[in-house]
Design an enzyme around this catalytic site. Structure first.
Site, short mmCIF file in Angstrom:
data_model
loop_
_atom_site.label_atom_id
_atom_site.label_comp_id
_atom_site.label_asym_id
_atom_site.label_seq_id
_atom_site.Cartn_x
_atom_site.Cartn_y
_atom_site.Cartn_z
N ASP B 425 0.86 -1.18 0.00
CA ASP B 425 0.00 0.00 0.00
C ASP B 425 0.90 1.23 0.00
OD1 ASP B 425 -2.25 1.70 0.61
OD2 ASP B 425 -1.50 1.74 2.67
N ASP B 718 -7.00 -1.75 3.60
CA ASP B 718 -6.07 -2.82 3.24
C ASP B 718 -6.47 -4.15 3.88
OD1 ASP B 718 -4.36 -1.03 1.91
OD2 ASP B 718 -3.51 -0.39 3.82
N ASN B 780 13.39 -42.32 10.24
CA ASN B 780 12.17 -43.12 10.36
C ASN B 780 12.15 -44.24 9.33
OD1 ASN B 780 11.46 -41.21 12.26
ND2 ASN B 780 9.30 -41.35 11.73
N THR B 811 16.08 -39.27 21.05
CA THR B 811 17.37 -39.24 20.37
C THR B 811 17.26 -38.71 18.94
OG1 THR B 811 17.04 -41.56 19.92
CG2 THR B 811 18.47 -41.02 21.75
#
Lengths: 78, 980
Positions: B425, B718, B780, B811
């Site tokens: 703006d 705005d 994983n 961990t």
């Protein structure tokens, strides 16, 4: 009683954490308890209403079966 | 209907059932619920009704039984009433309704008064009270807040949480209560973390939703009264004066130099003149000179206005509705994590089915198969991911906070990093929304304003002093001095002039004392200058003119150096055009001595004093921020409600190049085919004279084209675009309440370069998250591969669910957090943003994840072969901890850089220490099912810690790498590498 370290640590941890986070948890617990009360009240009300509905049904059935004279049909609201 | 009167208050009762034959009425009395005392009172009351035999009020159901005799015809005629629709929420009872609608700005004053059934002296009190009941209070409805329970519920109802809870249930079924409790603890931990963050955000929101209980001066019964703004009704006559914040939309009835600062609503930087004259019906909001809008501020003058809209009927409420109607887009991070979670869930379910089938095929008992399924569920899910992502985002939030940026939506800290377009703006964002005198030209070129010293003792003789004094004396402002602080109220232009005069050493109060004002002729239809006459110190009177140069210059016969003539006037007019072309608001000044005391103000014979150029100056760093954005591959578009020429000048000043669009040009553009639209929007640099809807439409269009849009703004106008953007940034401590309410990031400071620094922080978050995700998914995958392969081969489970939880939660999480807190690359702003559709784990990284995961699983399998499940656990844990260093940024080293933080080493050390505790502390060892420490365990730990670092080819001792090599080696952050 035999001293068990893991149990002691678990208990101590639970106590300490409840003191530490109790302040933040209280509003949530309050909301949960409120919801539980509301649920309980709604359940009690629902049961009471069903009981009353049953009483009304039996009373009406009894009155009809025993030939109680009919009152004028409802026409208007008082 | 039956109506009871309880303490003189009506309490309507509904006939729920009428058992006609049994002569029983069942009445529902809402107030009766849970009130035993009221039950007894109602029973006593009902017993007094004629023909009533028995009553029983039941507080549990809130209903009352009335049994009546045959001789009670009134009760016998009551009929059952159907169930009513559920009552609307209590809050909506007070929802203000929009009042009468009409194009008020286009109607004459008399017609407006007639339509609103009002009069110039206002409404009567009784009528105002009646209208208040009809239209409701003059207040905006607040957005409903989610309850704590709902927030907690949302944390639990997610796919990973569901899988974890399923795993806990399966563990409990298999009789592993400890595992079930541990998994549930993980669920609680993650839900608690999410709840805490969401709740804190909600609290922030609530603190911004305060109601401003202002007062307003209105005429009621022809008498001036102060009433709460909330009690205003359509038809009220308001008295307004400089400094008032408009409490409702009002039609001007009478004005005296009345101007309103509408910057917050329309983006117009100059206060707008307000007059009773009607304007055309189709006039833009910013040009409706006959209306005063709620939320705007009276800049100067005073007047009377008729309230035409209150509460929900105001323009302010319309903008607010726009804001509420548009839902904030899901952040790219949330979208991508969601996508990733779904894939992990599918993978995990597939693996569980495979392992289960293999287990049953090998003739294992069901309980053991169930345990394996739990282990797989736990192994596949990156339980530490929420903690790691939160750590990265919170670190970024803290760093931004230190720079004065408050991040309201946590994930916005990451979204900032992907921003490709900034819509800024103008008024109040790129500029200060505060006029300042920039040029003073007395006909001989501009004067150096910084070093200008006025001579108060020679006001009429010294041209610069005369210019400043004329501007000050001709202005209608209130000046208050509070110690060293000067408070000036009035229009922003006149405030700037008075400030400049004071800065040059003129004392306004002394000057007004020396030149007392006699008359003032204001601007009127077609006359764009103000004339004031004053008593001069040496006797006689003087007149000063200030106004539009094209009207002031023709009134002048002389300049300060002699007669002007036609050529001289032409020269001055050309100079005026030059200054206007620079985006300055130009005022012409002239003066003359008056021939006689009390003479009428003459319409000619003035001496030209000079031209004054004013401008709403750029905020610090505005131009630099646009340059920085460009070098970071981000495009800036200036979006403003202000005039085209002003927007153009500002765009030029900040170095924006490209196409400019004006009012009404955006809508047809948005109907163009996608490719043409993309081409046109790529060229767009300035969008001027636009409404709040246009700003929002532009943001939507850019987002639909795949851009990540940041909107920087400060005004009410705005707010819809701030909410629609991927990241809304409310700029400055003076930004409107509404802008702050909907923005994702609130800047306390005014330096726009902070936005670019925030983008840099966002990119660091993205880099760190990618590294942490690489680490978590690879680790994983290693667990998953080990568990599935053992199950397929019919071997004993290498890792128990408890061990997997230990791995994933402690961990793995500590190294994950360490990776997410890395300081980031210094060249983070020298590269273009990552493509918006780039996945969190792009294919090259995914390949690395698979390779590294399988390698780690291989090491675990080696451990299993050598020392059974305990050694497999030990080796895998150590390998995973060691793997963290392979995931670091290419330039990072084990040793902290000079002045850097040793955080990474500390967290990795923490993970190693935890593993040592697990291997040595007997109670923990028994929970994890590990045997006593042996040489194998220590060897496995050491090998696991060192091996990944050696395999990854980044020896810990090489702590200086040339920057050129760095960029070449960096992981998949360049768009060319990550694009599909």
């Amino acid at each position: 009683m035999k001293f068990d370290l893991p149990s002691f640590l678990l208990g101590y941890g639970a106590g300490a954490s409840s003191v530490l986070i109790g302040k933040h948890l209280r509003p949530l617990l309050l909301e949960i308890a409120t919801a539980a009360y509301r649920f309980g009240d709604a359940l009690i009300a629902r049961v009471a209403m069903k009981q009353e509905d049953l009483e009304d049904l039996l009373a009406e059935a009894q009155a009809r079966a025993r030939g109680r004279s009919r009152a004028p049909s409802p026409e208007a609201q008082a | 209907m039956v109506v009871f009167f309880i303490d003189e208050q009506p309490a309507p009762a509904r006939v729920v059932r009428h058992s006609v034959a049994a002569r029983r009425l069942r009445l529902e009395v809402p107030a009766l619920r849970a009130d035993r005392f009221l039950a007894r009172r109602l029973e006593r009351t009902a017993r007094t009704w004629p023909g009533v035999l028995e009553t029983h009020a039941e507080p549990r159901s809130g209903r009352m039984l009335v049994c009546y005799a045959e001789r009670a015809p009134l009760l016998a005629r009551l009929s059952e009433q159907p169930d009513e629709a559920p009552a609307p929420p209590a809050a909506s009872a007070a929802v203000p309704r929009a009042g009468p609608q009409a194009p008020w700005h286009a109607l004459a004053v008399e017609e407006v008064l007639e339509r609103l059934d009002s009069a110039p002296h206002g409404l009567s009190r009784a009528e105002a009270a009646r209208r208040l009941r009809r239209y409701g209070p003059n207040a905006l409805m607040l957005e409903g807040q989610r309850s704590r329970l709902a927030i907690l519920g949302e944390q639990l109802v997610t796919l990973p949480m569901g899988m974890l809870m399923g795993s806990a249930a399966a563990s409990a079924l298999a009789g592993d209560r400890l595992e079930a409790a541990a998994i549930l603890a993980v669920v609680g931990l993650n839900a608690g973390l999410g709840y805490h963050i969401e709740r804190r955000n909600q609290k922030l929101l609530a603190s911004w939703q305060r109601l401003e209980a202002g007062m307003a001066q209105v005429l009621r019964d022809g008498v001036l009264q102060r009433v709460p703004a909330a009690e205003l009704v359509p038809g009220d006559v308001l008295l307004v004066r400089a400094g008032d914040v408009m409490p409702a939309d009002a039609r001007v009835l009478e004005s005296h130099r009345l101007t309103a600062d509408e910057a917050a609503l329309t983006g117009e930087s100059e206060p707008q003149h307000k007059e009773p004259a009607a304007v055309k019906e189709g006039t833009a909001l910013a040009e409706r000179g006959s209306l005063l809008h709620s939320g705007t501020v009276i800049a100067s003058g005073h007047g009377r206005a008729l309230v035409v809209a209150t509460g929900a009927g105001t323009e302010l409420a319309r903008v607010r509705r726009l804001v509420e109607a548009s839902a904030p887009p899901p952040t790219p991070l949330a979208r991508r994590l969601d996508q990733l979670n779904r894939r992990v869930a599918v993978l995990s379910a597939g693996a569980a089915v495979l392992a289960g089938a293999a287990g049953l095929a090998h003739g294992r008992p069901v309980a053991r198969v169930l345990r394996s399924a739990v282990a797989l569920g736990v192994a596949a899910l990156p339980e530490g991911l929420p903690l790691v992502a939160t750590a990265a985002l919170v670190r970024s939030m803290q760093r931004l906070h230190a720079r004065g940026l408050v991040v309201r939506r946590v994930s916005s800290a990451e979204t900032l990093g992907g921003v490709t377009v900034i819509c800024a703006d103008k008024t109040g964002t790129l500029t200060r929304n505060e006029m300042r005198l920039e040029v003073l030209d007395t006909g001989e070129g501009p004067l150096e304003l910084a070093g200008l010293k006025a001579r108060p003792e020679h006001v009429l003789e010294h041209p610069p002093t005369l210019a400043l004094a004329a501007a000050l004396l001709n202005s209608d402002v209130d000046v208050h001095r509070n110690g060293q602080e000067l408070t000036i109220s009035g229009s922003s232009t006149e405030r700037a002039l008075v400030k400049a005069a004071h800065a040059a050493g003129l004392d306004g109060a002394a000057l007004r004392h020396d030149f007392p004002r006699l008359k003032l002729q204001e601007r009127s239809e077609g006359i764009h200058y103000v004339v004031s006459s004053h008593q001069a110190p040496g006797g006689g009177e003087v007149a000063f003119i200030k106004g539009a140069p094209e009207q002031v210059i023709p009134l002048c016969e002389r300049g300060l150096r002699g007669p002007l003539g036609a050529r001289g006037r032409e020269r001055l007019l050309r100079r005026n055009e030059e200054l206007a072309a620079q985006g300055l608001r130009v005022l012409g000044l002239a003066w003359r001595r008056l021939p006689a005391r009390g003479a009428a103000l003459p319409a000619g014979g003035y001496t030209f004093i000079g031209l004054m150029g004013l401008r709403d100056p750029l905020r610090p760093g505005a131009a630099n921020s646009v340059r920085l954005a460009r070098s970071a591959g981000i495009r800036t578009i200036l979006v403003t409600g202000d005039q085209q020429h002003t927007a153009e000048a500002i765009a030029r000043e900040v170095g924006l190049r490209g196409e400019m669009l004006g009012a009404g040009e955006l809508a047809p553009l948005l109907t163009l085919p996608r490719e043409v639209l993309r081409e046109r929007l790529d060229r767009l640099a300035v969008l001027a004279r636009v409404t709040p809807e246009d700003k929002m439409r532009l943001v939507h269009a850019l987002r639909e084209l795949g851009e990540i849009v940041a909107m920087a703004g400060d005004g009410i106008n705005d707010a819809p675009a701030l909410k629609a953007a991927d990241v809304g940034v409310a700029v400055g401590a003076r930004s409107s309440d509404m802008a702050r309410q909907v923005a994702d990031v609130v800047m306390a400071g005014e330096d726009l370069r902070d936005i670019i620094h925030a983008v840099g922080e966002g990119r660091i978050v993205q880099d760190n998250l990618r590294r942490a995700l690489r680490f978590l998914f690879a680790t994983n995958l290693s667990e998953l591969a080990l568990v599935v392969s053992s199950s397929l081969l019919g071997l004993p489970d290498p890792l128990s669910p408890m061990q997997l939880l230990w791995l994933n939660l402690l961990t793995d999480t500590l190294p994950g957090v360490a990776l997410s807190l890395e300081p980031g690359n210094p060249d983070v702003l020298d590269r273009p943003p990552a493509p918006p559709d780039a996945p969190l784990l792009p294919p090259p990284v995914l390949r690395l994840v698979v390779r590294d995961g399988l390698l780690m699983a291989g090491l675990g399998a080696a451990g299993m072969a050598l020392g059974g499940p305990p050694l497999a656990f030990g080796v895998l844990t150590a390998t995973q901890i060691g793997y963290a260093s392979a995931c670091r940024a290419a330039h990072a080293t084990w040793r902290p850089a000079r002045g850097g933080s040793p955080r990474f080493m500390m967290l990795i050390g923490g993970a190693v220490a935890l593993q040592v505790v697990a291997l040595t502390f007997p109670p923990l060892r028994s929970i994890l099912g590990l045997p006593a420490l042996s040489v194998w365990s220590v060897g496995g730990l050491a090998t696991g810690l060192v091996l990944p670092r050696l395999v990854s080819g980044q020896p810990g001792w090489s702590h200086r790498v040339r920057r050129g090599r760095l960029c070449a080696n960096r992981l998949p952050l360049r768009p060319s590498e990550v694009s599909p």
